[in-house]
Motif scaffolding. Sequence first.
Motif, PDB file in Angstrom:
ATOM      1  N   ALA A   1      -4.452  11.814 -15.215  1.00  0.00           N
ATOM      2  CA  ALA A   1      -4.916  10.457 -14.908  1.00  0.00           C
ATOM      3  C   ALA A   1      -5.973  10.477 -13.820  1.00  0.00           C
ATOM      4  CB  ALA A   1      -3.729   9.594 -14.473  1.00  0.00           C
ATOM      5  N   PRO A   2      -7.089   9.792 -14.036  1.00  0.00           N
ATOM      6  CA  PRO A   2      -8.110   9.707 -12.994  1.00  0.00           C
ATOM      7  C   PRO A   2      -7.737   8.709 -11.900  1.00  0.00           C
ATOM      8  CG  PRO A   2      -8.778   8.458 -14.929  1.00  0.00           C
ATOM      9  CD  PRO A   2      -7.490   9.119 -15.281  1.00  0.00           C
ATOM     10  N   GLY A   3      -6.852   7.779 -12.225  1.00  0.00           N
ATOM     11  CA  GLY A   3      -6.476   6.755 -11.250  1.00  0.00           C
ATOM     12  C   GLY A   3      -5.299   7.199 -10.405  1.00  0.00           C
ATOM     13  N   LEU A   4      -4.828   6.252  -9.594  1.00  0.00           N
ATOM     14  CA  LEU A   4      -3.645   6.521  -8.798  1.00  0.00           C
ATOM     15  C   LEU A   4      -2.403   6.404  -9.674  1.00  0.00           C
ATOM     16  CD1 LEU A   4      -5.660   6.139  -6.516  1.00  0.00           C
ATOM     17  CD2 LEU A   4      -3.974   4.722  -5.333  1.00  0.00           C
ATOM     18  N   VAL A   5      -1.397   7.213  -9.385  1.00  0.00           N
ATOM     19  CA  VAL A   5      -0.116   7.100 -10.070  1.00  0.00           C
ATOM     20  C   VAL A   5       0.988   7.068  -9.031  1.00  0.00           C
ATOM     21  CG1 VAL A   5       1.493   8.120 -11.722  1.00  0.00           C
ATOM     22  CG2 VAL A   5      -0.983   8.344 -12.101  1.00  0.00           C
ATOM     23  N   LEU A   6       1.849   6.064  -9.138  1.00  0.00           N
ATOM     24  CA  LEU A   6       3.011   5.956  -8.256  1.00  0.00           C
ATOM     25  C   LEU A   6       4.261   6.192  -9.084  1.00  0.00           C
ATOM     26  CD1 LEU A   6       4.318   5.084  -5.486  1.00  0.00           C
ATOM     27  CD2 LEU A   6       4.543   2.820  -6.529  1.00  0.00           C
ATOM     28  N   THR A   7       5.022   7.218  -8.771  1.00  0.00           N
ATOM     29  CA  THR A   7       6.316   7.429  -9.417  1.00  0.00           C
ATOM     30  C   THR A   7       7.420   6.988  -8.470  1.00  0.00           C
ATOM     31  OG1 THR A   7       6.216   9.696  -8.621  1.00  0.00           O
ATOM     32  CG2 THR A   7       5.595   9.316 -10.917  1.00  0.00           C
ATOM     33  N   GLY A   8       8.628   6.872  -9.039  1.00  0.00           N
ATOM     34  CA  GLY A   8       9.804   6.570  -8.238  1.00  0.00           C
ATOM     35  C   GLY A   8       9.951   5.094  -7.947  1.00  0.00           C
ATOM     36  N   PRO A   9      11.061   4.695  -7.376  1.00  0.00           N
ATOM     37  CA  PRO A   9      12.205   5.548  -7.051  1.00  0.00           C
ATOM     38  C   PRO A   9      13.002   5.915  -8.300  1.00  0.00           C
ATOM     39  CG  PRO A   9      12.765   3.269  -6.641  1.00  0.00           C
ATOM     40  CD  PRO A   9      11.320   3.290  -7.060  1.00  0.00           C
ATOM     41  N   ARG A  10      13.843   6.890  -8.165  1.00  0.00           N
ATOM     42  CA  ARG A  10      14.779   7.348  -9.197  1.00  0.00           C
ATOM     43  C   ARG A  10      14.063   7.720 -10.486  1.00  0.00           C
ATOM     44  NH1 ARG A  10      20.748   4.711 -10.853  1.00  0.00           N
ATOM     45  NH2 ARG A  10      21.718   6.744 -10.980  1.00  0.00           N
ATOM     46  N   THR A  11      12.938   8.371 -10.367  1.00  0.00           N
ATOM     47  CA  THR A  11      12.199   8.802 -11.551  1.00  0.00           C
ATOM     48  C   THR A  11      12.360  10.302 -11.744  1.00  0.00           C
ATOM     49  OG1 THR A  11      10.585   7.007 -11.548  1.00  0.00           O
ATOM     50  CG2 THR A  11       9.847   9.116 -12.446  1.00  0.00           C
TER      51      THR A  11
ATOM     52  N   ARG B   1       3.303  -5.077   0.494  1.00  0.00           N
ATOM     53  CA  ARG B   1       2.517  -4.289   1.435  1.00  0.00           C
ATOM     54  C   ARG B   1       2.125  -2.928   0.845  1.00  0.00           C
ATOM     55  NH1 ARG B   1       3.549  -0.740   5.303  1.00  0.00           N
ATOM     56  NH2 ARG B   1       5.808  -1.004   5.287  1.00  0.00           N
ATOM     57  N   LEU B   2       3.086  -2.235   0.261  1.00  0.00           N
ATOM     58  CA  LEU B   2       2.809  -0.890  -0.243  1.00  0.00           C
ATOM     59  C   LEU B   2       1.913  -0.946  -1.475  1.00  0.00           C
ATOM     60  CD1 LEU B   2       6.339   0.755   0.193  1.00  0.00           C
ATOM     61  CD2 LEU B   2       4.367   0.848   1.738  1.00  0.00           C
ATOM     62  N   LEU B   3       2.202  -1.899  -2.378  1.00  0.00           N
ATOM     63  CA  LEU B   3       1.371  -1.989  -3.578  1.00  0.00           C
ATOM     64  C   LEU B   3      -0.040  -2.456  -3.223  1.00  0.00           C
ATOM     65  CD1 LEU B   3       3.993  -3.484  -6.049  1.00  0.00           C
ATOM     66  CD2 LEU B   3       3.085  -1.150  -6.029  1.00  0.00           C
ATOM     67  N   GLY B   4      -0.134  -3.318  -2.224  1.00  0.00           N
ATOM     68  CA  GLY B   4      -1.465  -3.764  -1.789  1.00  0.00           C
ATOM     69  C   GLY B   4      -2.279  -2.588  -1.261  1.00  0.00           C
ATOM     70  N   MET B   5      -1.620  -1.740  -0.493  1.00  0.00           N
ATOM     71  CA  MET B   5      -2.292  -0.552   0.035  1.00  0.00           C
ATOM     72  C   MET B   5      -2.776   0.342  -1.112  1.00  0.00           C
ATOM     73  SD  MET B   5      -0.479   2.076   2.698  1.00  0.00           S
ATOM     74  CE  MET B   5       0.566   2.803   1.426  1.00  0.00           C
ATOM     75  N   LEU B   6      -1.908   0.542  -2.096  1.00  0.00           N
ATOM     76  CA  LEU B   6      -2.285   1.391  -3.227  1.00  0.00           C
ATOM     77  C   LEU B   6      -3.423   0.762  -4.027  1.00  0.00           C
ATOM     78  CD1 LEU B   6       1.212   2.558  -4.534  1.00  0.00           C
ATOM     79  CD2 LEU B   6      -0.512   3.936  -3.376  1.00  0.00           C
ATOM     80  N   ALA B   7      -3.318  -0.560  -4.249  1.00  0.00           N
ATOM     81  CA  ALA B   7      -4.337  -1.225  -5.052  1.00  0.00           C
ATOM     82  C   ALA B   7      -5.699  -1.103  -4.379  1.00  0.00           C
ATOM     83  CB  ALA B   7      -3.961  -2.692  -5.255  1.00  0.00           C
ATOM     84  N   ARG B   8      -5.712  -1.308  -3.072  1.00  0.00           N
ATOM     85  CA  ARG B   8      -6.991  -1.187  -2.369  1.00  0.00           C
ATOM     86  C   ARG B   8      -7.493   0.255  -2.425  1.00  0.00           C
ATOM     87  NH1 ARG B   8      -4.178  -5.071   0.484  1.00  0.00           N
ATOM     88  NH2 ARG B   8      -3.288  -3.526   1.898  1.00  0.00           N
ATOM     89  N   GLU B   9      -6.591   1.184  -2.280  1.00  0.00           N
ATOM     90  CA  GLU B   9      -6.952   2.602  -2.394  1.00  0.00           C
ATOM     91  C   GLU B   9      -7.527   2.892  -3.780  1.00  0.00           C
ATOM     92  OE1 GLU B   9      -6.322   5.043  -0.044  1.00  0.00           O
ATOM     93  OE2 GLU B   9      -6.938   6.770  -1.268  1.00  0.00           O
ATOM     94  N   ALA B  10      -7.020   2.160  -4.788  1.00  0.00           N
ATOM     95  CA  ALA B  10      -7.507   2.342  -6.157  1.00  0.00           C
ATOM     96  C   ALA B  10      -8.789   1.566  -6.414  1.00  0.00           C
ATOM     97  CB  ALA B  10      -6.419   1.908  -7.150  1.00  0.00           C
ATOM     98  N   GLY B  11      -9.258   0.859  -5.418  1.00  0.00           N
ATOM     99  CA  GLY B  11     -10.509   0.123  -5.582  1.00  0.00           C
ATOM    100  C   GLY B  11     -10.356  -1.231  -6.234  1.00  0.00           C
ATOM    101  N   LEU B  12      -9.143  -1.734  -6.272  1.00  0.00           N
ATOM    102  CA  LEU B  12      -8.904  -3.032  -6.909  1.00  0.00           C
ATOM    103  C   LEU B  12      -8.950  -4.139  -5.873  1.00  0.00           C
ATOM    104  CD1 LEU B  12      -5.913  -1.917  -9.137  1.00  0.00           C
ATOM    105  CD2 LEU B  12      -8.272  -2.341  -9.865  1.00  0.00           C
ATOM    106  N   GLY B  13      -9.546  -5.256  -6.254  1.00  0.00           N
ATOM    107  CA  GLY B  13      -9.513  -6.412  -5.375  1.00  0.00           C
ATOM    108  C   GLY B  13      -8.155  -7.088  -5.459  1.00  0.00           C
ATOM    109  N   THR B  14      -7.625  -7.473  -4.315  1.00  0.00           N
ATOM    110  CA  THR B  14      -6.324  -8.143  -4.322  1.00  0.00           C
ATOM    111  C   THR B  14      -6.451  -9.514  -3.691  1.00  0.00           C
ATOM    112  OG1 THR B  14      -5.710  -7.210  -2.192  1.00  0.00           O
ATOM    113  CG2 THR B  14      -5.104  -5.936  -4.139  1.00  0.00           C
TER     114      THR B  14
END
Lengths: 631, 631, 631
Positions: free
Chosen positions: C477-487, C573-586
């Motif tokens: 995947a070229p984008g960000l990937v978040l796994t877990g919890p319990r994955t 908070r965490l998803l917002g951080m990831l989204a911005r890191e992924a270049g997505l506007g939130t």
Amino acid sequence: MTRTLGTCYYPEHWPEAWWPEDARRMADLGLTWVRIGEFAWSKIEPAPGALRWDWLDRAVDVLTGAGLRVVMGTPTATPPRWMLTKHPDMLAVDAQGHPRGFGSRRHYCFSHRGYRKEAVRIATLMAERYGDRVAAWQTDNEYGCHDTVLSYSDAARDAFRDWLRRRYQTTDQLNAAWGNVFWSMDYASFDEIDLPNLTVTEPNPSHAMAFRRFASDEVVAFNRAQVDAIRAHSDAPIAHNYMGRVTEFDHYEVGADLDIASWDSYPMGFLLDRVGASEADKQAYLRQGDPDFQAFHHDLYRAVGRDRWWVMEQQPGPVNWAPWNPAPLPGMVRLWSWEAFAHGAEAVCWFRWRQAPMAQEQQHAGLLRPDSAPAQGFHEAAQVARELAEAPEVAPVRAPVALVFDYASQWAWEVQPQGQGFDHFGLCLDLYRGLRGLGLSVDILPPDSADLSGYALTLVPGLLNLSDALRAAIAAAPGLVLTGPRTDLKSPEIAIRTPLGPDLPGLPAQSVMEETFPDRRQLERGGAIKLWLEHLETEADVIERTADGTPVLLRAGRRFHLTGWPDRDAARRLLGMLAREAGLGTIELPDGLRVRDTGTERFVFNYAAHPQEFEGHLIAAADLLRLPRPS
Amino acid sequence: MTRTLGTCYYPEHWPEAWWPEDARRMADLGLTWVRIGEFAWSKIEPAPGALRWDWLDRAVDVLTGAGLRVVMGTPTATPPRWMLTKHPDMLAVDAQGHPRGFGSRRHYCFSHRGYRKEAVRIATLMAERYGDRVAAWQTDNEYGCHDTVLSYSDAARDAFRDWLRRRYQTTDQLNAAWGNVFWSMDYASFDEIDLPNLTVTEPNPSHAMAFRRFASDEVVAFNRAQVDAIRAHSDAPIAHNYMGRVTEFDHYEVGADLDIASWDSYPMGFLLDRVGASEADKQAYLRQGDPDFQAFHHDLYRAVGRDRWWVMEQQPGPVNWAPWNPAPLPGMVRLWSWEAFAHGAEAVCWFRWRQAPMAQEQQHAGLLRPDSAPAQGFHEAAQVARELAEAPEVAPVRAPVALVFDYASQWAWEVQPQGQGFDHFGLCLDLYRGLRGLGLSVDILPPDSADLSGYALTLVPGLLNLSDALRAAIAAAPGLVLTGPRTDLKSPEIAIRTPLGPDLPGLPAQSVMEETFPDRRQLERGGAIKLWLEHLETEADVIERTADGTPVLLRAGRRFHLTGWPDRDAARRLLGMLAREAGLGTIELPDGLRVRDTGTERFVFNYAAHPQEFEGHLIAAADLLRLPRPS
Amino acid sequence: MTRTLGTCYYPEHWPEAWWPEDARRMADLGLTWVRIGEFAWSKIEPAPGALRWDWLDRAVDVLTGAGLRVVMGTPTATPPRWMLTKHPDMLAVDAQGHPRGFGSRRHYCFSHRGYRKEAVRIATLMAERYGDRVAAWQTDNEYGCHDTVLSYSDAARDAFRDWLRRRYQTTDQLNAAWGNVFWSMDYASFDEIDLPNLTVTEPNPSHAMAFRRFASDEVVAFNRAQVDAIRAHSDAPIAHNYMGRVTEFDHYEVGADLDIASWDSYPMGFLLDRVGASEADKQAYLRQGDPDFQAFHHDLYRAVGRDRWWVMEQQPGPVNWAPWNPAPLPGMVRLWSWEAFAHGAEAVCWFRWRQAPMAQEQQHAGLLRPDSAPAQGFHEAAQVARELAEAPEVAPVRAPVALVFDYASQWAWEVQPQGQGFDHFGLCLDLYRGLRGLGLSVDILPPDSADLSGYALTLVPGLLNLSDALRAAIAAAPGLVLTGPRTDLKSPEIAIRTPLGPDLPGLPAQSVMEETFPDRRQLERGGAIKLWLEHLETEADVIERTADGTPVLLRAGRRFHLTGWPDRDAARRLLGMLAREAGLGTIELPDGLRVRDTGTERFVFNYAAHPQEFEGHLIAAADLLRLPRPS
Ligand SMILES: [Zn+2]
Ligand SMILES: [Zn+2]
Ligand SMILES: [Zn+2]
């Protein structure tokens, strides 16, 4: 007595090539005991009569070869699938009439005579083969766990009828004893009597109580049959591992046939699923367990084992079966282990050596992780082993305070609580908490105790009926005795005593009305009565009353009687008064701090999640303090 | 009418030698009535056909010899164990398909024809023997107690099919009436129709409603068979003792076959197990009972008995069967008894004479303790007897306000509540509370009432369907009539009316949408609607609305319709407005204070645990005030 | 793609004379589709083999004659009563062993081979007759509704044994796969294996999981048999109408055999009975439904239907089956409909045309009232039709964020939650909420997705086991990937992975302990972890920790792993951080306001009961805003 450590191990779960290394690591950790065998029936006898001892022989060889002492469990809690083909009617049946099937464990009815023979057969075979090679035995596993004592099967019904015939001889005598005239419930033949489930409204409490006594007797008989089989071939001591707050059979009676009592201590699971803790206490002790629940059981099994008792399974980390399963606070595995020793345990064994990656308990921690690396509990176990190596030999010691706990009373008040939440165990635990909050060490006594001479204070709460022995012991006791609430108001059949009870030595009183309530009745001097209040006519002095004047504490010399269930404040205040009257020193302990005195040491345990001070010493969260026993 | 007192007595529970003294003490206490026999079948007929009348003859002799009048109960609520051997399929079956077995009481299915014959046989034998000697009869005991009306047995299924054949003639008509086309539920034969339990999701409400009507009819038929048997041999009046808030059969219909209605009043147990009280009310009235629940039943059974009604069992102290069982506040036993007389009771009998030391109800207080000493209730009973001796004769009196209560509506909304908690009884009780809080006395009326001419105000809430008689009576009523909420929106089969209901005389309206909700909808002028709101299209005046404008109270002349379930504030405000409009004087009573007017007196009862003032008089907790009826 | 509207119609419920007018009004309203037939088996075949097509022919004629397109449902959810006579053992059986009988709907066991043949027979007959005349098909109705996937019948047991034979070949392999040695649970024959109900304590999770996979396969096979029968005679596309939060079978697998996915959307009922909403959210959204639950299903069925999906049943007003059933806020019927289109629906059909006055759903609103007058929903449907007529054609569009949802993981965590409340669906919905609260549009992906190249961010939470395909896709995947919890902590059989999981591409980590808890663990930087926390040993960077230092978020390059279940604050908070890191506007959206972007438009929906502002626009309660899609 030398105190020792051990673990529970399942060689059948692992490649045989791993066994030697496992054994070596156990020995290196400082363990003495290794329990094996108790779930292995399908490996020992994969088909009826096809016995495969070779692997178990080699496992015993490897373990004993590493210097470990083997506790061999009979595998009767897990009959193989073929057993059910052989005995299709061996299953227990629930109160709704549904069979409790194969696929987990404990799938047998204690009353099934065919299965009992099979249990004796396998126990005999194991005793013949390993009688000289093992250092101790365990019968079955956790009798009563998963609510398995009460079975409503045809086998149970038939055995119950036989039991009734022996107890009552004639139905006329049974009808009279139970008061069956009440609602035209008379029987003309023992074969007319069914088990007391599925009745339209509640059954006659005498009927239900008889069934409870019968069911307990069936466990005793089932266990005794195995014990007899083992004893015929082995001199090693025999234990059973009782489970926390399983009260459906009389542990004292089972214990009388055994050499050692042991129990399985899972403080954190218990807190959430059986202590009955308040939400605040669940929050406060989520990762530690209830501060009094383990101690209560330690003291109980010291009585059941007549001073020889173990913790056969000690929680080493998160378990899998509670509503939630957090990790213990660092230090708690050590704390729990030392607390057992402080209460006189001979041995503490952790369950289990290595976490299993499969089946029902795959999320149950072991001392090792599934990949064999040390888990949290391993390091704390190692610390306990090091500390124990430096600890002195100990001898059993009497506590200054005694508390009578009685299984029949537990059944009686389950049968007839009269108010939701009335429970013998709960009442005893609340009073035990009150004593512990005052820094007092306690002995638990069976209901047929005949000698209270060693105790400065004895509590006899919620006893269905005083035995002749105990009544005489109370009469002769040199110390203080507190009876009640709800003590000796009934006959052993659950009928109101005539003349009205209680019949207390030295404290004449009659309960003329009993009431239960969901609210609290405040006491004049602080604290409150909850759930139960008996109204007594008495000549004794009334030394405590409710705010509206109802007598709560009676006194006649060194005999006291309590008429209601005290809340925490009332329990601490009233018990403190009695303890001081009895000449005992008391300490007002904060929540979570608990003291236990042995013959030589005073242990102070901090169950709180924050540091607490004790006599100038700061005790970290989940830590313990060892002081010399105060003289 | 002379008002009298009595008690329930079980000679078979006590040594015969005690009977004469018991009888003398009853008479000395001022009792007139003694009810016996209703649980004694196994003593009367210990084996099939082996009748033992001698002891009962002697008991009747002793009691009547002491001047007491005997109420003889048929013992059909407690068939002996041999009956089950004779009729193994006589047991009721619960909704899960489990038989409801022997070992307590009420273990029979109303539909079992063999058992019905046995019931007629024993009733006939008793009537033949005692028809001339007893002063009244009671059939069975508490029909429906322990949820025993609905049975899912084979006997019930077969009888249900017969009942359906009679009601619908053909399955085509049944399919049409029930709308079975909806989910391909059509039947081709009555023998294809099962009872409406164990369906995948809820059954067709028409199917469930038919079963509820059938089940009620079975009780009526069972009772009627006994009544016919007794009448053939006795002229004494016949009663049945209904149980509080048992609504699974139509009490009016059973009552039509009887001479006297009676009910069993246990205010404190009811508060905790069936009133549906808030936690605050449970706390406030724990030792008194709900301030309106008994009165509601008194007024209900005055209707069921067509003015002849008793309290057959009055609570004398703590009972055994509620979630908790506290002692009544001192004074309550007297208060409850006088309240019954204030509502027109002919007799009040305390249950029971002496507390039994054995079996299910051993913790149920009597007038005497188990050791025969007087219990709390005895002294209060004595006071009532003294007071009653000085009280005048009374005559029945109409109240100014009527409230229609209907069993079929209760079943309908149980079958299809549409929102959790919607309940006809609860709705009626809430409106009854509203009326009582205004100091109003109320008559309860059956749903086929044809004459409302005596009432200044009539309430018809939550009625499934207006009968032709009631619709005509509303049309002709000179007073105010309030219908709704949820009145006359459906057919008797539970189908939406065509054209849309309700069909109200003089108040044209159509409900185009109904909604339920867990929250409250505030009214513009105070108070709120809870749980139910129907949206009406109407030409009538809207005189109250929710804050968002939905019509809540409609008016067309002297006809009013309410669209929602009012909370306490709204009920008091709206009913107060209607009462004043109807020309009735209202009093804003505080919580716990209640008024009841007879023909000559005004009674004021203080259910509160603290003193309260009424028009300058201070009434102690649990006390009552008797004033002349205001003119 | 042209977006269209429709309704569900039951000609068999109404006089034939009404059909033409109904059809005309549907067409006038702007509807394209009319679904019929799915409950009409008893009218089509009133007796076995006696087929009555005439009425259905005429109904199809009338409807198509009015220009409507017919969706024909196979009537297999409602087998007639005679079917049960023919196949008495066709009923499903509940976990307690009780049959689930006739009298409502869905009264069949998916494993009964005789009934499956009947289902194929009727589907074949309908396809033969209407294959050329209808525009689409629906198989059965709401598979799994009323908990009907899991059946413990003999038919299911036999089929399960066959399924096990095929999967495991030998019992040795099965015993090894399940770890049956654990408690002597080994089997010697497949015929010894029972269904995993009624065990004494929980069954082996591998046993339970196998049963769950089998049960899902049975639904797939049942549906496939009908699909094959229809395809043999018709080219029209085939759909099934899935029900909200029914997860007992794999919708992706059923969907693979169909042309169109559709689901039945009842937002208000769902809020109260299955969303798991807090009391505050129930209060806030009582008349609107949960702001994310419908969107989640829209996105799910877009995946199940591979971009072709409908809302087959859309709530038009109050329903009858939720705990309470209020009326929607004015505007919500329109809002829900537009929201479906915003997520890519081809069609939205309202259930139902006219409210039925009879049977189970008589209180379920339709577009018409029972008296045929327009109901609230009719007017809002008309508005949607007008608005849609002016709307452009649309094409499917990819979202920037993906979330993997997996049915097998749902089953796994139901089988072994480890802590009360742990649930795959709930975890996915919580993270979906977090993404939506940031204004992000989301695609839901199946667990065998092999290509993540289109996504800037992909979430893989709570996945039992990563498939090889998905693991490779993550690696690529070229984008960000978040796994877990319990994955990926377990094998597909529910056993702990060896070596310890998870096995994550590019992010080496091992979970050495997992814990669950009822309280919260605060994060250092705000928000908290609830319910689940896995303790990882890892070389990756720890970028978030709990207050006590436990790693919560790990990072290795563009791979992230979450160790616990975040609460709302932490998720945002965490998803917002990831989204911005992924270049997505939130966008930080307030409660109740939600955004969905299509290829051309930005839709903003206001689920709140009050107006809210969005970028300077005020959106009324229950209203929506359409803006150009931001570039
Ligand atoms: Zn059952
Ligand atoms: Zn006769
Ligand atoms: Zn064909």
